[in-house]
Design an enzyme around this catalytic site. Sequence first.
Site: not given
Ligand SMILES: *Cc1c(COP(=O)(O)O)cnc(C)c1O
Length: 407
Positions: A77, A156, A184, A205-206, A245, A331
């Site tokens: 983001t 996504n 993605q 990373a996540h 930091t 929803c």
């Molecule tokens: C998850 C996602 C994001 C946002 O990433 P974050 O690290 O959660 O802020 C942006 N773009 C796409 C395509 C995503 O799937």
Amino acid sequence: MTLKLPIYMDNHATTQADPRVVETMLPYFTQVFGNAASRSHSFGWSADEAVATAREQVATLIGASKAKEIVFTSGATESNNLAIKGVAHFYRDKGNHIITTKIEHKAVLDTCKRLEVEGFEVTYLGVDKLGRIDPEDVRRAITDKTILVSVMLANNEVGTIQPIKEIGAITRERGVLLHSDAVQGVGKTPFDVEEMNVDLASLTAHKLYGPKGVGALYVRRSRPRVRIATEMDGGGHEFGMRSGTLNVPGIVGFGKACELLTAEWRAEAERFRGQRNHLLDLLTSALDEVHMNGSFEHRLPNNLNLSFGFVEGESMLMAINDVAVSSGSACTSASLEPSYVLHAMGVTDDAAHSSIRFGLGRFTTDEEIEYVAKLVIEKVRKLRDMSPLWEMHKEGIDLTTVQWTAH
Ligand SMILES: *Cc1c(COP(=O)(O)O)cnc(C)c1O
């Protein structure tokens, strides 16, 4: 092997950190806890070295020619905001036009909306019914005021992979910068910033088995040298592009996650493809009226997005509540409309409401695929048995011709 419930099949939302990643991170909370910006002692130097290694690991995964082209952020983001606002604010005198697509992540779309309020003009390109951008549409949209094109590598929701290389050839020829939200696609489909002429790319990373709250923005340093305005002012960290930091343990984990993918992604993608196609076969051979949303050919190997006719997405999610998936129906998200991505592809509201996204991941097992298929088949049959519309459909009544309200 016994199956453990609930089953996680929502890997486009986030992924479990790989235990090898966590193990690599742990010393950086306690033993090597220095501030990577501390230049006067070994605590700082050790942290800085670890960050340098991670920078190399991230750069290698995306084919960046220099590690210095990687700017660490808090996630994609932030990377999307920094890329788009950073370019817009730096090149404002050159032009005020940005081109993106209707199916980008909200972090891109809402950033573009904000820039429109500031006086920028944004073109939102449409996609075909398979969710693909036509590179020629990009070419046609470019004007002498265009400073940036932003197109995601893979979507996504429907997993559609965009023709980034073709788009990159056009933007390079026209002297316009190209940003790609590569979150993605990286580690699941080929992505190389040099080969594809990408100038900025967002990562997190996540979504690739690393920790949450850390990401990166690739910013090209030569041919052309890309400049961005700072969006976070402070101590001048990250080559002056993003102060604050550094999250050293997070960055170390992100680096390790990238190193693992560089070595393993091709084999992993093949495994996803096998499992995903098996899930698709099981579902479509047992059930009628199952429609795939998005391209099959240009698709992430771990994605399946299906609409089950005559079944409400919400009811499905409840019926299969020990399987974590998501739906394109209203929803599940904060917004009120069904998925804007499916809408842009021309999917009807009914089909969007009945869509389910399956996102396979590194820890998805063959047993889980079998279990999910069996459960979905059973529940779709059950829900349809209760549906008067399904009854009418089976009797051969064309529901589109039925007059629902009395006049
Ligand atoms: C998850 C996602 C994001 C946002 O990433 P974050 O690290 O959660 O802020 C942006 N773009 C796409 C395509 C995503 O799937």
